[in-house]
Design a protein around this motif. Sequence first.
Motif, PDB file in Angstrom:
ATOM      1  N   LEU A  70       0.816  -1.209   0.000  1.00  0.00           N
ATOM      2  CA  LEU A  70       0.000   0.000   0.000  1.00  0.00           C
ATOM      3  C   LEU A  70       0.852   1.262   0.000  1.00  0.00           C
ATOM      4  CD1 LEU A  70      -2.906  -0.925   2.444  1.00  0.00           C
ATOM      5  CD2 LEU A  70      -2.814  -1.129  -0.048  1.00  0.00           C
ATOM      6  N   ILE A  71       1.961   1.261   0.737  1.00  0.00           N
ATOM      7  CA  ILE A  71       2.845   2.424   0.744  1.00  0.00           C
ATOM      8  C   ILE A  71       3.396   2.683  -0.650  1.00  0.00           C
ATOM      9  CG2 ILE A  71       5.090   3.272   1.547  1.00  0.00           C
ATOM     10  CD1 ILE A  71       4.474   1.990   4.255  1.00  0.00           C
ATOM     11  N   ALA A  72       3.742   1.614  -1.353  1.00  0.00           N
ATOM     12  CA  ALA A  72       4.323   1.753  -2.691  1.00  0.00           C
ATOM     13  C   ALA A  72       3.348   2.377  -3.680  1.00  0.00           C
ATOM     14  CB  ALA A  72       4.783   0.394  -3.195  1.00  0.00           C
ATOM     15  N   LYS A  73       2.048   2.318  -3.410  1.00  0.00           N
ATOM     16  CA  LYS A  73       1.081   2.899  -4.333  1.00  0.00           C
ATOM     17  C   LYS A  73       1.080   4.421  -4.281  1.00  0.00           C
ATOM     18  CE  LYS A  73      -1.848  -1.186  -4.351  1.00  0.00           C
ATOM     19  NZ  LYS A  73      -1.413  -1.581  -5.699  1.00  0.00           N
ATOM     20  N   ASP A  74       1.564   5.001  -3.206  1.00  0.00           N
ATOM     21  CA  ASP A  74       1.731   6.450  -3.074  1.00  0.00           C
ATOM     22  C   ASP A  74       0.412   7.215  -3.216  1.00  0.00           C
ATOM     23  OD1 ASP A  74       3.306   8.636  -2.510  1.00  0.00           O
ATOM     24  OD2 ASP A  74       3.745   9.075  -4.618  1.00  0.00           O
ATOM     25  N   PHE A  75      -0.680   6.635  -2.706  1.00  0.00           N
ATOM     26  CA  PHE A  75      -1.949   7.349  -2.639  1.00  0.00           C
ATOM     27  C   PHE A  75      -2.021   8.085  -1.302  1.00  0.00           C
ATOM     28  CE2 PHE A  75      -3.618   3.668  -5.331  1.00  0.00           C
ATOM     29  CZ  PHE A  75      -3.518   4.394  -6.514  1.00  0.00           C
ATOM     30  N   THR A  76      -2.787   9.174  -1.272  1.00  0.00           N
ATOM     31  CA  THR A  76      -2.976   9.876   0.003  1.00  0.00           C
ATOM     32  C   THR A  76      -3.793   9.020   0.969  1.00  0.00           C
ATOM     33  OG1 THR A  76      -2.960  11.975  -1.199  1.00  0.00           O
ATOM     34  CG2 THR A  76      -3.753  12.024   1.067  1.00  0.00           C
ATOM     35  N   VAL A  77      -4.873   8.408   0.463  1.00  0.00           N
ATOM     36  CA  VAL A  77      -5.689   7.521   1.288  1.00  0.00           C
ATOM     37  C   VAL A  77      -5.947   6.233   0.502  1.00  0.00           C
ATOM     38  CG1 VAL A  77      -7.870   7.206   2.511  1.00  0.00           C
ATOM     39  CG2 VAL A  77      -6.822   9.485   2.399  1.00  0.00           C
ATOM     40  N   VAL A  78      -5.640   5.101   1.110  1.00  0.00           N
ATOM     41  CA  VAL A  78      -5.840   3.815   0.439  1.00  0.00           C
ATOM     42  C   VAL A  78      -6.164   2.749   1.479  1.00  0.00           C
ATOM     43  CG1 VAL A  78      -3.369   3.261   0.494  1.00  0.00           C
ATOM     44  CG2 VAL A  78      -4.842   2.155  -1.193  1.00  0.00           C
ATOM     45  N   SER A  79      -7.028   1.807   1.091  1.00  0.00           N
ATOM     46  CA  SER A  79      -7.408   0.710   1.986  1.00  0.00           C
ATOM     47  C   SER A  79      -7.215  -0.626   1.294  1.00  0.00           C
ATOM     48  CB  SER A  79      -8.876   0.838   2.397  1.00  0.00           C
ATOM     49  OG  SER A  79      -9.064   1.875   3.328  1.00  0.00           O
ATOM     50  N   PRO A  80      -6.784  -1.646   2.051  1.00  0.00           N
ATOM     51  CA  PRO A  80      -6.784  -3.012   1.510  1.00  0.00           C
ATOM     52  C   PRO A  80      -8.196  -3.565   1.613  1.00  0.00           C
ATOM     53  CG  PRO A  80      -5.999  -3.048   3.767  1.00  0.00           C
ATOM     54  CD  PRO A  80      -6.291  -1.607   3.442  1.00  0.00           C
ATOM     55  N   MET A  81      -8.704  -4.170   0.560  1.00  0.00           N
ATOM     56  CA  MET A  81     -10.046  -4.736   0.648  1.00  0.00           C
ATOM     57  C   MET A  81     -10.040  -5.942   1.585  1.00  0.00           C
ATOM     58  SD  MET A  81     -12.632  -6.259  -2.239  1.00  0.00           S
ATOM     59  CE  MET A  81     -12.049  -7.953  -2.068  1.00  0.00           C
ATOM     60  N   LEU A  82     -10.957  -5.931   2.529  1.00  0.00           N
ATOM     61  CA  LEU A  82     -11.062  -7.004   3.513  1.00  0.00           C
ATOM     62  C   LEU A  82     -12.245  -7.903   3.168  1.00  0.00           C
ATOM     63  CD1 LEU A  82     -10.491  -4.837   6.700  1.00  0.00           C
ATOM     64  CD2 LEU A  82      -8.799  -6.194   5.451  1.00  0.00           C
TER      65      LEU A  82
END
Length: 407
Positions: free
Chosen positions: A17-29
Amino acid sequence: MLDADVILTNIETLKVLIAKDFTVVSPMLMSDGVYSNFWCGMTENYYYKRTDDYKPILNRKKTGCFDVPMVHSAVLISMRYDVSDKLTYYPSKITNYDGPEDDIIAFALNSKALGEHVIFQCNRYLCSQIKNRSLIKICLSTGIPLYICNEAIYGFVPVPLEDNDPLEKDYEQMLNIKLEAISQGTPLPLNHMLEEYVTHPNKWKFGCDEIYMINLERRQERRFLMELSFKELGMSVQHFSAIDGRNLDMNDLREYSITLMPNYEDPYHKRPMKAGEVGCFLSHYYIWQDIVKNHHRVALLLEDDIHFVPYFRHRFIQLMDEITQSLSALLYIIYNMFYFRYIGRKILLDGEEEYATPHTTRPLYSYWTLGYLISERGAKKLLRADPLSKMLPVDEFLPIMFDQHPK
């Protein structure tokens, strides 16, 4: 930020997720049913709205990172951009907020408003700086879309309890999540220091005389995962070592007294019967013999790739009561076999099936033998048909025996 009931099973989650460099991002659960930690739609009153985009993302028919109106429960926020300082979960800190007193809705609406404000400022500023490509990139990246990513299985979250739900329901929800994780091949790890605090139900046969699980010896991982599920459910199961098609000589099956049905072709691929299908049939055949030999009133057969649905224990026991009481009341005193739709059955003929009880139907042409209930009487009927003398796949044999095969 993680809610306390979120369980991440993918050890690469944070790194990815850090590598995606989005301001806000969630892993789908993942969860049981259609619950997850994102929305694809929001009503005019800012509450959940089901849209056509939701299920393809949830079921991972479409994979990637998707801009959605809401993420919650597991949220990664990048502090690399100044605009992230303005994010908040507090409605009182949002100018002209007209939504409900709800933290995740406040966060979502605030993110959207900040994004629109920043993009407007950038567009006005870029009119005089259009040649500076780095400024364009910075401005466009400082808007605050909310992303949900589903390229991998990241983890699980139980369905939230309603206000009046008893704590016992939370235990059931947790069991559902554990079984879902096992079915995905990612059982939840248990720290050895906490093992003494975890209890499992006493094992029993769920009202059957015997429960069989068919498993190839070379598929030890499947057996391991199935045994984890049985432990969680309190299910006492007899392991049956499947006949491996790799060890069969399709040119000489006399050792097993087998004659393949002449001119048989698979209805889809137009090919003759394969060694694996012969091995599968023999595995079921030998279990039918064992049922008759031991006079088992009723037995449950399970293959090693089934998926236990939420609340399986309760649904199975209720169904056992229903078919015993309702069918007796309808004078169907002895049943022969039941497919379990929620364990696995592939219906091949269109049309409404006739209901026999509130939750059982008379099956039409169906495939798969992932899980079915069979009586001693039913096993005797299958054996009396002498299927080894004209063998075809067990998926085809069973609908012939209940007279629903189209040929």
